[in-house]
Design a protein around this motif. Sequence first.
Motif, short mmCIF file in Angstrom:
data_model
loop_
_atom_site.label_atom_id
_atom_site.label_comp_id
_atom_site.label_asym_id
_atom_site.label_seq_id
_atom_site.Cartn_x
_atom_site.Cartn_y
_atom_site.Cartn_z
N ALA A 109 3.39 9.36 -3.02
CA ALA A 109 3.46 9.44 -4.48
C ALA A 109 3.98 8.14 -5.10
O ALA A 109 3.67 7.85 -6.25
CB ALA A 109 4.35 10.61 -4.90
N TRP A 110 4.75 7.36 -4.35
CA TRP A 110 5.24 6.08 -4.89
C TRP A 110 4.68 4.87 -4.14
O TRP A 110 4.54 3.80 -4.73
CB TRP A 110 6.77 6.04 -4.91
N THR A 111 4.33 5.00 -2.87
CA THR A 111 3.80 3.85 -2.15
C THR A 111 2.36 3.52 -2.56
O THR A 111 2.00 2.33 -2.64
CB THR A 111 3.84 4.06 -0.64
N VAL A 112 1.54 4.53 -2.85
CA VAL A 112 0.16 4.27 -3.26
C VAL A 112 0.10 3.60 -4.63
O VAL A 112 -0.57 2.56 -4.79
CB VAL A 112 -0.67 5.57 -3.23
N PRO A 113 0.78 4.13 -5.67
CA PRO A 113 0.79 3.41 -6.96
C PRO A 113 1.36 2.00 -6.85
O PRO A 113 0.87 1.07 -7.51
CB PRO A 113 1.68 4.29 -7.85
N ALA A 114 2.38 1.82 -6.01
CA ALA A 114 2.96 0.49 -5.85
C ALA A 114 1.94 -0.48 -5.25
O ALA A 114 1.83 -1.64 -5.70
CB ALA A 114 4.20 0.55 -4.96
N ALA A 115 1.18 -0.03 -4.26
CA ALA A 115 0.17 -0.89 -3.64
C ALA A 115 -0.92 -1.26 -4.63
O ALA A 115 -1.35 -2.43 -4.71
CB ALA A 115 -0.43 -0.20 -2.41
N PHE A 116 -1.40 -0.27 -5.39
CA PHE A 116 -2.41 -0.56 -6.41
C PHE A 116 -1.87 -1.54 -7.45
O PHE A 116 -2.55 -2.50 -7.86
CB PHE A 116 -2.84 0.74 -7.10
N ALA A 117 -0.63 -1.30 -7.91
CA ALA A 117 -0.05 -2.14 -8.97
C ALA A 117 0.11 -3.59 -8.50
O ALA A 117 -0.23 -4.53 -9.24
CB ALA A 117 1.30 -1.58 -9.40
N VAL A 118 0.61 -3.78 -7.29
CA VAL A 118 0.79 -5.14 -6.78
C VAL A 118 -0.57 -5.83 -6.62
O VAL A 118 -0.73 -7.01 -6.96
CB VAL A 118 1.55 -5.10 -5.44
N THR A 119 -1.56 -5.09 -6.12
CA THR A 119 -2.90 -5.67 -5.97
C THR A 119 -3.44 -6.16 -7.30
O THR A 119 -3.97 -7.27 -7.41
CB THR A 119 -3.86 -4.64 -5.35
N VAL A 120 -3.32 -5.33 -8.33
CA VAL A 120 -3.85 -5.68 -9.65
C VAL A 120 -3.05 -6.83 -10.27
O VAL A 120 -3.63 -7.80 -10.80
CB VAL A 120 -3.83 -4.45 -10.57
N LEU A 121 -1.72 -6.76 -10.22
CA LEU A 121 -0.89 -7.79 -10.86
C LEU A 121 -1.09 -9.16 -10.21
O LEU A 121 -1.22 -10.18 -10.91
CB LEU A 121 0.58 -7.37 -10.81
N VAL A 122 -1.11 -9.20 -8.90
CA VAL A 122 -1.31 -10.48 -8.22
C VAL A 122 -2.72 -11.01 -8.47
O VAL A 122 -2.92 -12.21 -8.65
CB VAL A 122 -1.04 -10.34 -6.71
N SER A 123 -3.71 -10.11 -8.53
CA SER A 123 -5.07 -10.55 -8.84
C SER A 123 -5.16 -11.14 -10.25
O SER A 123 -5.83 -12.15 -10.47
CB SER A 123 -6.06 -9.38 -8.69
N TRP A 124 -4.47 -10.50 -11.20
CA TRP A 124 -4.43 -11.05 -12.56
C TRP A 124 -3.79 -12.44 -12.57
O TRP A 124 -4.20 -13.32 -13.33
CB TRP A 124 -3.65 -10.12 -13.48
N GLY A 125 -2.78 -12.62 -11.76
CA GLY A 125 -2.09 -13.90 -11.72
C GLY A 125 -2.83 -14.97 -10.95
O GLY A 125 -2.43 -16.14 -10.97
N THR A 126 -3.89 -14.60 -10.24
CA THR A 126 -4.65 -15.57 -9.45
C THR A 126 -6.14 -15.49 -9.78
O THR A 126 -6.99 -15.49 -8.89
CB THR A 126 -4.43 -15.32 -7.94
N LYS A 127 -6.43 -15.40 -11.07
CA LYS A 127 -7.83 -15.26 -11.50
C LYS A 127 -8.70 -16.43 -11.04
O LYS A 127 -9.91 -16.27 -10.89
CB LYS A 127 -7.89 -15.14 -13.02
N ASN A 128 -8.08 -17.57 -10.83
CA ASN A 128 -8.85 -18.73 -10.37
C ASN A 128 -9.38 -18.56 -8.95
O ASN A 128 -10.21 -19.34 -8.48
CB ASN A 128 -7.98 -19.98 -10.44
N ARG A 129 -8.91 -17.51 -8.25
CA ARG A 129 -9.34 -17.26 -6.87
C ARG A 129 -10.44 -16.20 -6.78
O ARG A 129 -10.80 -15.81 -5.68
CB ARG A 129 -8.13 -16.85 -6.02
N ILE A 130 -10.94 -15.72 -7.90
CA ILE A 130 -12.08 -14.80 -7.84
C ILE A 130 -13.25 -15.53 -7.18
O ILE A 130 -13.62 -16.63 -7.61
CB ILE A 130 -12.48 -14.33 -9.25
N PRO A 131 -13.83 -14.98 -6.13
CA PRO A 131 -14.85 -15.72 -5.39
C PRO A 131 -16.12 -15.95 -6.21
O PRO A 131 -16.48 -15.12 -7.05
CB PRO A 131 -15.13 -14.82 -4.17
N ARG A 132 -16.78 -17.06 -5.95
CA ARG A 132 -18.01 -17.37 -6.66
C ARG A 132 -19.14 -16.41 -6.30
O ARG A 132 -20.10 -16.26 -7.05
CB ARG A 132 -18.43 -18.80 -6.34
#
Length: 488
Positions: free
Chosen positions: A445-468
Amino acid sequence: MNPAVGVMALVVVSLATAGIGFYGLRISRTTGDFYVASRTVRPWWNASAIGGEYLSAASFLGVAGLILLSGTDALWFPVGYTAGHLMLLLFVAAPLRRSGAYTIPDFTEARLDSRAVRRVTSVMVVVLGWLYIVPQLHGAALTIRITTGLPSWVGSAAVVVVVCLTVVAGGMRSITFVQAFQFWLKLTAIAVPVLFIVFTLAGDGSPAVAPAVVNPTGLAPAGPYQNISLLVALLFGTLGLPHVLVRFYTNPDGHSARRTTLIVLGLLSVFYLFPTAYGLVGRMFAPELARSGQADAVVLLLPGQLIGGTAGDLLSALVVAGAFAAFLSTTSGLVVSLAGVISQDVLGGGVRGFRLAAVVSALVPLGFAVMTDSMALAGSVGLVFAFTASTVCPVLLLGIWWRGLTDAGAIAGMVTGAVLCGGAMVWGTVLGAAGTPFWLAQPAAWTVPAAFAVTVLVSWGTKNRIPRTMARVMTRLHTPERPLVTER
């Protein structure tokens, strides 16, 4: 139960499994045959094979044991196991098949164009695969000890030997035949005895059980948090199981992958009626099994206790055969999926690398199983689902449906989920069942939301790494193919 009858049941199932596996060797020639059965498995065959490998020790023995212990609280297990495949149908099956990958690491590397993501995904897949195999070997040990009196390690070793023989012989092509056969054997083995028991008790006019036996263990009912957390683990955990996901790579196209999942839903819905019935009958007529710590053995012991005689022995032998088929089919599916990952990432691929990886994939969890004691089967598998839901599932779902995912976000999410959920599992093991807080016993109940949240937040912070390659890969995942006429 007569020990000789139990030994005979195990021998017959093992020989039948080995025979079907060696038959698969005759038509397994290419690397594609070994990894994904050359993507030619039709929906009914594939659905039966998925049912064979998915219905593990937790399903065959553990669900009935939990219902014996906890009553209606345990019904979340069969509901979650089945509903997880509805999630697969809606969100994963067809896009994953269209990806054209052999394994989950293949998919993540192609989606994110990153070798680092592939390596992390491979580690997660191997760890959760080994975590899932251990309860199967514990179940085999329990079955051998209860029904034959032989040492527990014999059951675990027998499963590993038979699985290694069948997987090494023919890979995925061989295992498809084996698992389809084992599903129908399991369904027969669990349905016939409990129906015989119910009809016998009804015809005997046995009185209803006294009210004092309704809760044979005196356990407090699970609270809302435990039920919600369990459901999160089962629903999202199913989406990341490597041995189930690899099956969709064997379908010819996305249409047949969806059809396969729909058939699986029907097969699982029918199957779970019977362990539920075992648990309810056990609560009424054999509550002493709960008090004596033998809840996981209720499916094995009820026919002999309530029927007895030759009929009871024959029904018990059928149940033992089905239980052993459950251990074999799930373990073989996991070994195939792990062998695909290890052989490609460590051994350079090919048939020889696959075979060596299959042996390694089976021997490592055997060592852990021999050195550890069995937990409640369904409970231990539930923790594996929580681990899967916290690691592989977020990357898989977001990789299919969100264009903003990056390699840094995927790695951060998987590592976060592994640390949080793995830490909860280790801490709970150290504290023991009695001393583990409820939020550690059911961490999803808390580990799954945490994993999703970290994945999304770090992806937002590294938008320059979206693959071509993102647009091209996403188009491939979501563009329906025209189904082949021969696969309808």
